[in-house]
Structure formats: structure tokens, C-alpha cells
Design a protein around this motif. Structure first.
Motif, PDB file in Angstrom:
ATOM      1  N   HIS A  48       0.529  -1.273   0.113  1.00 50.49           N
ATOM      2  CA  HIS A  48       0.276   0.029   0.087  1.00 50.49           C
ATOM      3  C   HIS A  48       0.979   1.059   0.034  1.00 50.49           C
ATOM      4  CE1 HIS A  48       0.571  -0.798   4.399  1.00 50.49           C
ATOM      5  NE2 HIS A  48       0.895   0.286   4.195  1.00 50.49           N
ATOM      6  N   ARG A  49       2.487   0.535  -0.029  1.00 55.16           N
ATOM      7  CA  ARG A  49       2.990   2.773  -0.084  1.00 55.16           C
ATOM      8  C   ARG A  49       3.725   2.334  -0.730  1.00 55.16           C
ATOM      9  NH1 ARG A  49       4.472   4.422   5.311  1.00 55.16           N
ATOM     10  NH2 ARG A  49       5.658   5.701   3.908  1.00 55.16           N
ATOM     11  N   VAL A  50       4.275   0.986  -1.613  1.00 53.96           N
ATOM     12  CA  VAL A  50       5.351   1.106  -2.708  1.00 53.96           C
ATOM     13  C   VAL A  50       4.565   1.932  -4.245  1.00 53.96           C
ATOM     14  CG1 VAL A  50       6.739  -0.323  -4.002  1.00 53.96           C
ATOM     15  CG2 VAL A  50       6.258  -0.967  -1.940  1.00 53.96           C
ATOM     16  N   ALA A  51       4.852   2.074  -4.634  1.00 49.53           N
ATOM     17  CA  ALA A  51       4.957   2.968  -5.970  1.00 49.53           C
ATOM     18  C   ALA A  51       5.408   2.886  -6.888  1.00 49.53           C
ATOM     19  CB  ALA A  51       5.171   4.699  -5.541  1.00 49.53           C
ATOM     20  N   ASP A  52       6.819   2.665  -6.923  1.00 48.78           N
ATOM     21  CA  ASP A  52       8.001   2.093  -7.568  1.00 48.78           C
ATOM     22  C   ASP A  52       8.768   1.504  -7.374  1.00 48.78           C
ATOM     23  OD1 ASP A  52       6.908   3.323 -10.683  1.00 48.78           O
ATOM     24  OD2 ASP A  52       7.251   5.245 -10.147  1.00 48.78           O
ATOM     25  N   ILE A  53       9.543   0.408  -8.151  1.00 51.57           N
ATOM     26  CA  ILE A  53      10.639  -0.195  -8.324  1.00 51.57           C
ATOM     27  C   ILE A  53      11.874  -0.354  -8.926  1.00 51.57           C
ATOM     28  CG2 ILE A  53      11.010  -3.219  -7.283  1.00 51.57           C
ATOM     29  CD1 ILE A  53       8.035  -3.174  -6.778  1.00 51.57           C
ATOM     30  N   THR A  54      12.955   0.150  -8.638  1.00 51.68           N
ATOM     31  CA  THR A  54      14.310   0.221  -9.594  1.00 51.68           C
ATOM     32  C   THR A  54      14.885  -1.173  -9.454  1.00 51.68           C
ATOM     33  OG1 THR A  54      13.888   2.289  -9.925  1.00 51.68           O
ATOM     34  CG2 THR A  54      15.610   1.447 -10.156  1.00 51.68           C
ATOM     35  N   VAL A  55      15.302  -2.019  -9.818  1.00 56.53           N
ATOM     36  CA  VAL A  55      16.715  -2.702  -9.474  1.00 56.53           C
ATOM     37  C   VAL A  55      17.694  -2.234 -10.291  1.00 56.53           C
ATOM     38  CG1 VAL A  55      17.579  -5.157 -10.092  1.00 56.53           C
ATOM     39  CG2 VAL A  55      15.214  -4.746  -9.268  1.00 56.53           C
ATOM     40  N   ILE A  56      18.969  -2.298  -9.136  1.00 55.19           N
ATOM     41  CA  ILE A  56      20.219  -1.738  -9.801  1.00 55.19           C
ATOM     42  C   ILE A  56      21.187  -2.623  -9.984  1.00 55.19           C
ATOM     43  CG2 ILE A  56      22.076  -0.132  -9.116  1.00 55.19           C
ATOM     44  CD1 ILE A  56      19.869   1.743  -8.562  1.00 55.19           C
ATOM     45  N   GLU A  57      21.234  -3.435 -10.919  1.00 59.18           N
ATOM     46  CA  GLU A  57      22.546  -4.673 -10.852  1.00 59.18           C
ATOM     47  C   GLU A  57      23.690  -4.197 -11.815  1.00 59.18           C
ATOM     48  OE1 GLU A  57      19.851  -7.136 -13.051  1.00 59.18           O
ATOM     49  OE2 GLU A  57      20.173  -6.023 -15.173  1.00 59.18           O
ATOM     50  N   GLU A  58      24.537  -4.866 -11.839  1.00 64.22           N
ATOM     51  CA  GLU A  58      25.807  -5.191 -11.431  1.00 64.22           C
ATOM     52  C   GLU A  58      26.072  -5.030 -13.604  1.00 64.22           C
ATOM     53  OE1 GLU A  58      28.471  -7.366  -9.251  1.00 64.22           O
ATOM     54  OE2 GLU A  58      28.085  -6.284  -7.530  1.00 64.22           O
ATOM     55  N   ASN A  59      27.184  -4.969 -13.720  1.00 57.92           N
ATOM     56  CA  ASN A  59      27.315  -5.498 -14.923  1.00 57.92           C
ATOM     57  C   ASN A  59      27.112  -6.844 -15.999  1.00 57.92           C
ATOM     58  OD1 ASN A  59      28.022  -2.069 -15.511  1.00 57.92           O
ATOM     59  ND2 ASN A  59      29.951  -2.458 -16.029  1.00 57.92           N
ATOM     60  N   ASN A  60      27.659  -8.331 -14.710  1.00 53.03           N
ATOM     61  CA  ASN A  60      27.546  -9.021 -15.359  1.00 53.03           C
ATOM     62  C   ASN A  60      26.301 -10.163 -14.710  1.00 53.03           C
ATOM     63  OD1 ASN A  60      28.027  -9.334 -13.115  1.00 53.03           O
ATOM     64  ND2 ASN A  60      29.664 -10.784 -13.149  1.00 53.03           N
ATOM     65  N   ALA A  61      25.562  -8.790 -14.713  1.00 51.32           N
ATOM     66  CA  ALA A  61      23.884  -9.943 -14.064  1.00 51.32           C
ATOM     67  C   ALA A  61      22.680 -10.005 -14.510  1.00 51.32           C
ATOM     68  CB  ALA A  61      23.855  -8.657 -12.903  1.00 51.32           C
ATOM     69  N   SER A  62      22.311 -10.969 -15.116  1.00 53.60           N
ATOM     70  CA  SER A  62      20.705 -10.838 -16.041  1.00 53.60           C
ATOM     71  C   SER A  62      19.622 -11.344 -14.298  1.00 53.60           C
ATOM     72  CB  SER A  62      21.771 -11.987 -16.962  1.00 53.60           C
ATOM     73  OG  SER A  62      20.037 -11.756 -17.521  1.00 53.60           O
ATOM     74  N   ILE A  71      18.420   9.677  -8.841  1.00 53.97           N
ATOM     75  CA  ILE A  71      17.594   9.877  -7.722  1.00 53.97           C
ATOM     76  C   ILE A  71      17.558  11.585  -7.760  1.00 53.97           C
ATOM     77  CG2 ILE A  71      18.100  11.290  -4.528  1.00 53.97           C
ATOM     78  CD1 ILE A  71      19.698   8.200  -4.535  1.00 53.97           C
ATOM     79  N   PRO A  72      18.257  12.241  -8.527  1.00 54.42           N
ATOM     80  CA  PRO A  72      17.277  13.688  -8.255  1.00 54.42           C
ATOM     81  C   PRO A  72      16.409  13.564  -9.597  1.00 54.42           C
ATOM     82  CG  PRO A  72      19.294  13.992  -8.104  1.00 54.42           C
ATOM     83  CD  PRO A  72      19.582  12.600  -8.940  1.00 54.42           C
ATOM     84  N   GLN A  73      16.468  12.270 -10.303  1.00 51.04           N
ATOM     85  CA  GLN A  73      14.620  12.625 -10.896  1.00 51.04           C
ATOM     86  C   GLN A  73      13.699  11.984  -9.682  1.00 51.04           C
ATOM     87  OE1 GLN A  73      15.466   9.632 -15.062  1.00 51.04           O
ATOM     88  NE2 GLN A  73      17.978   9.562 -14.300  1.00 51.04           N
ATOM     89  N   LEU A  74      14.062  10.491  -9.207  1.00 49.01           N
ATOM     90  CA  LEU A  74      12.829  10.391  -8.351  1.00 49.01           C
ATOM     91  C   LEU A  74      11.298  11.823  -8.532  1.00 49.01           C
ATOM     92  CD1 LEU A  74      14.454   7.846  -6.403  1.00 49.01           C
ATOM     93  CD2 LEU A  74      13.371   7.742  -8.909  1.00 49.01           C
ATOM     94  N   SER A  75      10.814  11.554  -8.068  1.00 49.32           N
ATOM     95  CA  SER A  75       9.428  12.192  -6.886  1.00 49.32           C
ATOM     96  C   SER A  75       8.244  11.764  -6.057  1.00 49.32           C
ATOM     97  CB  SER A  75       8.538  12.847  -8.134  1.00 49.32           C
ATOM     98  OG  SER A  75       8.070  11.276  -8.846  1.00 49.32           O
ATOM     99  N   TYR A  76       8.339  10.625  -5.572  1.00 48.81           N
ATOM    100  CA  TYR A  76       8.321  10.657  -4.095  1.00 48.81           C
ATOM    101  C   TYR A  76       7.892  10.752  -2.662  1.00 48.81           C
ATOM    102  CZ  TYR A  76       4.864   7.675  -7.570  1.00 48.81           C
ATOM    103  OH  TYR A  76       4.021   7.177  -8.471  1.00 48.81           O
ATOM    104  N   GLU A  77       7.868  11.209  -1.977  1.00 49.96           N
ATOM    105  CA  GLU A  77       8.776  11.207  -0.730  1.00 49.96           C
ATOM    106  C   GLU A  77       9.824  10.466   0.113  1.00 49.96           C
ATOM    107  OE1 GLU A  77       7.547  12.518   4.308  1.00 49.96           O
ATOM    108  OE2 GLU A  77       5.838  11.746   2.020  1.00 49.96           O
ATOM    109  N   TYR A  78       9.190   9.360   0.192  1.00 51.15           N
ATOM    110  CA  TYR A  78      10.698   8.372  -0.015  1.00 51.15           C
ATOM    111  C   TYR A  78      10.954   7.490  -0.725  1.00 51.15           C
ATOM    112  CZ  TYR A  78       8.417   9.470   5.072  1.00 51.15           C
ATOM    113  OH  TYR A  78       7.606   9.966   6.158  1.00 51.15           O
TER     114      TYR A  78
END
Length: 427
Positions: free
Chosen positions: A29-43, A73-80
Motif C-alpha cells: 500500500h506504500r510502494v509506488a515504484d520499484i527499481t533494480v540496480i544491477e551489476e554489468n554481469n548480472a542477468s 535519485i534527482p529524477q525521483l519524485s515520491y516522498e521516500y
């Protein structure tokens, strides 16, 4: 109200990532967006995510987590922003945590424990606050696991709320000695500095030659200290890579000074820094090595009680092997031993270090001797220690705060010098 953007960082496999994503259903009920930041060799992209939410995947360029966070981070707009890292995922106890920060609070942390080590990792951060602060980049740390905790160490303690509840769990942890040693190092960023009584002043001198991959780590290790040095003096010895341009970025720090000279060798370069040293003691740091976060606090505690006839304080060395551009492996600790004469100095397993010089002793000898052997380009440490031993003492104490990086770019790796030829030039 959906007011949280979740960032999942450095997950090593799809199983761990799947658990983390599934655990976000506990706060759906609190999650607006999810981003996964992965390494070069990850799949890690999952075909059937376990949360009913669109997931964005970002691959780190050159595995530079700090830079990715600073750009994104400067592109993100939600409070937390909510961080989960590595093998972590939320458990049902998260329902008992009030995921809110008051007006004078900016960061909520969660405890990560492993074999007696306790590290507070950022969990919930106000997005507006993150946009006003920067993470150090990849080349400013010996290993990527340090990025978030080192960022925390630079914040005012009043900004941080440390939650103590058991509301995160982990998939199988890497229990190798290498991982444990990294955690022990990272934990030191959290140490509180005890009030020192008349601490001796301390500076750092660094000579850099073509160490663009490593010199930022050396410099940042001097700044991210529980007891920072009064001066950080760096000279570029005619580098032909882009390291001088990188070093220039540190000029914003008041205690930092940078010189640039044509390539003349380490001894002459360090001597060029000598007139600028204004402190009681000075420690030499190689441009490819780094200090523990509590190094200068420990060094100062030893310096406070040494006698006037001591010209150099030294201890042990922690050794790391650079196995790739992004990874170092712990090899062990080289214990120091007492050196009281020339014979013991020449039979020492070099290098003797860390070398903390009494500034007055160094200046009385006009700095590092320029020997005929290689025109002073090698073994400058042995040359000066040999001179100082003639009228002063070298003092060994059992402490380990200096990290040596073994790598293929080292001059001692690239060139083989004859030790027996060198010692002929010593008086």
C-alpha cells in the motif's frame, strides 16, 4: 498512500531478488515504484515477478553504484526512497515499523548482523534530503559494499533514526573470510570518536604516478575518518594517465592541497611536499593503498605517549589482492616486528609500515635521501629509515590500520630491482 520508491541494490542472483520483491507485498500500500540496480554481469530480470508492480531495471556502468545513485535519485519524485541491499528482504515484522520520518529526521536505518558484526544500513530516506547529498563513486572505495555505510558516516547523527527491530532477513550469506574482513572494515565507519585530550596534529603525504584506478580510494580514506587529519598533501609525479584530473576534484576540501611536477621519482616528489607540512607528525600513504576509517584515531592514541627520541611509529599491514577491476580479496595481515639497528632494518620483510614520521626529524634530514641507486626512485623508505636510525628510534606497536593493495600496475611488479645493488649505497 503510495509514497515510496524502492531501490534494490547489488542482488547477486534471481532467487535473492525474487525474495526481496515478494517481501515488498508486505508494504504494497506504500510502494509506488520499484527499481533494480544491477551489476554489468548480472542477468536478474524475472519473467514472473512476485509483486503486482512494474519493475524498472538499471545496469550500472562500470559497476559504479555511487554514480548511478547520484544520477538517478534527482529524477525521483515520491516522498521516500526505501533501500534493500544484496541478500536482504523484508519479513512480517515490518508491519510493526512506522515507516515515517518526522520533519527533523531524514534517514531510518536497519541492523544487519553477521558473525558478531553489526552494520546499520539505510532503509528509508527522504527523497528531498537525498537530492542534497552525494554518494562517493566507485573509485573512492576499496569495495562497493562500503558505499551506503560510508555515506551514512558523513551525516549528522541527529538526522538518523536507528530502528532495532528484526524486520529484515537474508538469503544465504557469504561466510568467507574475505566477506567478514570487508564487513569488519565497513563497521568502522560507524565508530564514534571519543574526546581526545591534546591530540598531536597529523598530516598525510601521497605521491601519485599513474594510479587513476586507485588514488581516489586513497584520498577518500583520509577524509572518511573518525578523526580526520589536519592536512592531506598530494603531489602528482608527472602522470601520463588522467589521475591528476581526478585528484583535482578533491580541492573543495579545506585540508587538501595538490601539487604537480614532472616525473622525477617518489623521493623527490615527497620532498616537494615537505615545506607544506605544518603538523607534528606525518604519515606516508601510497596512492594505491588506503586507511581504515579509524586509522588516525588509533595512530593519535599511540602518538600521544611516545617519547621524544622516537622518529617513526609503525605497526602491521593488512594485505588485499586486486583480482579484477571491481574486486579485492583479503590475503592476511603482515605483523611488524621491532627494528633497532641497520641489520634488523635490512632483514625486515618490507615494506615497514605504516610509517608515521615525526615531522621535525624528517625535516632535519631534508626529507628522503636521493641515492645514486635509480636516482632515488626506489626504496626511499629504507633510505630515510636508515638515516633516522643513526640518532633516533623506530617504535613498533601492534596495530593494523593500513591496507596494502597488491596489483599488476605496481612499480615493484613491473620492474625488478636488485636489492643487493641498492644496499651498497647505504651508509
Amino acid at each position: 498512500m503510495k509514497d515510496i520508491h524502492v531501490l534494490l541494490l547489488n542482488y547477486s542472483n534471481s532467487t535473492a531478488l525474487g525474495k526481496a520483491l515478494n517481501s515488498l507485498n508486505l508494504i504494497y500500500h506504500r510502494v509506488a515504484d520499484i527499481t533494480v540496480i544491477e551489476e554489468n554481469n548480472a542477468s536478474l530480470k524475472l519473467d514472473t515477478p512476485s509483486i503486482n508492480q512494474e519493475i524498472k531495471y538499471i545496469t550500472m556502468f562500470q559497476n559504479n553504484l555511487g554514480k548511478v545513485l547520484n544520477d538517478y535519485i534527482p529524477q525521483l519524485s515520491y516522498e521516500y526512497i526505501l533501500f534493500l541491499y544484496g541478500e536482504d528482504y523484508l519479513n512480517s515484522n515490518i508491519k510493526n515499523i512506522n515507516l515515517q520520518l518526522h520533519h527533523d529526521q531524514y534517514v531510518m536505518t536497519y541492523p544487519y548482523t553477521f558473525k558478531g558484526e553489526l552494520i546499520q544500513r539505510p532503509l528509508l530516506v527522504k527523497t528531498s534530503f537525498l537530492k542534497q547529498t552525494d554518494f562517493f563513486s566507485r573509485y573512492q572505495f576499496p569495495f562497493k559494499e562500503a558505499v551506503l555505510v560510508a555515506w551514512l558516516s558523513r551525516l549528522e547523527k541527529s538526522y538518523i533514526v536507528n530502528e532495532c527491530g528484526d524486520f529484515t532477513s537474508q538469503t544465504i550469506k557469504d561466510s568467507t573470510t574475505n566477506t567478514l574482513q570487508k564487513l569488519k572494515f565497513i563497521e568502522k565507519y560507524q565508530y564514534d570518536l571519543a574526546q581526545e585530550i591534546n591530540p598531536p596534529s597529523l598530516s598525510v603525504i601521497i605521491s601519485n604516478y599513474n594510479m587513476v584506478q586507485y588514488v581516489n580510494t586513497a584520498i577518500s580514506s583520509c577524509l572518511l575518518q573518525t578523526s580526520p587529519p589536519e592536512q592531506i598533501l598530494v603531489i602528482d609525479d608527472g602522470s601520463t594517465d588522467s589521475s591528476y584530473k581526478e585528484i583535482e576534484n578533491w580541492r573543495e576540501f579545506s585540508q587538501f592541497k595538490l601539487l604537480k611536477k614532472e616525473n622525477r621519482g617518489k623521493a623527490k616528489s615527497l620532498n616537494d611536499l615537505l615545506p607544506y607540512i605544518e603538523t607534528d607528525f606525518v604519515v606516508e600513504l601510497d596512492a594505491d593503498d588506503w586507511f581504515d576509517p579509524d586509522a588516525f584515531s588509533i595512530i593519535r592514541n599511540h602518538l600521544r605517549i611516545i617519547l621524544d627520541d622516537v622518529a617513526v611509529l609503525y605497526g602491521n599491514l593488512r594485505i588485499w589482492k586486486q583480482t579484477s577491476l571491481d574486486n579485492v580479496i583479503y590475503k592476511g595481515i603482515k605483523k611488524g616486528r621491532i627494528v633497532s639497528n641497520k641489520s634488523e632494518l635490512l632483514s625486515y620483510s618490507f615494506p615497514l609500515g605504516p610509517r608515521i614520521y615525526r615531522t621535525s626529524s624528517l625535516k632535519q634530514h631534508n626529507g628522503f635521501p636521493i641515492t645514486e641507486f635509480e636516482n632515488g626512485r626506489m626504496y626511499e623508505d629504507v633510505s630515510i629509515l636508515n638515516e633516522l636510525l643513526k640518532e633516533s628510534r623506530l617504535l613498533y606497536k601492534d596495530f593494523t590500520v593500513y591496507n596494502v593493495r597488491e596489483h599488476e600496475l605496481s612499480i615493484t611488479k613491473r620492474k625488478q630491482f636488485n636489492w643487493s645493488d641498492f644496499i651498497k649505497y647505504l651508509d
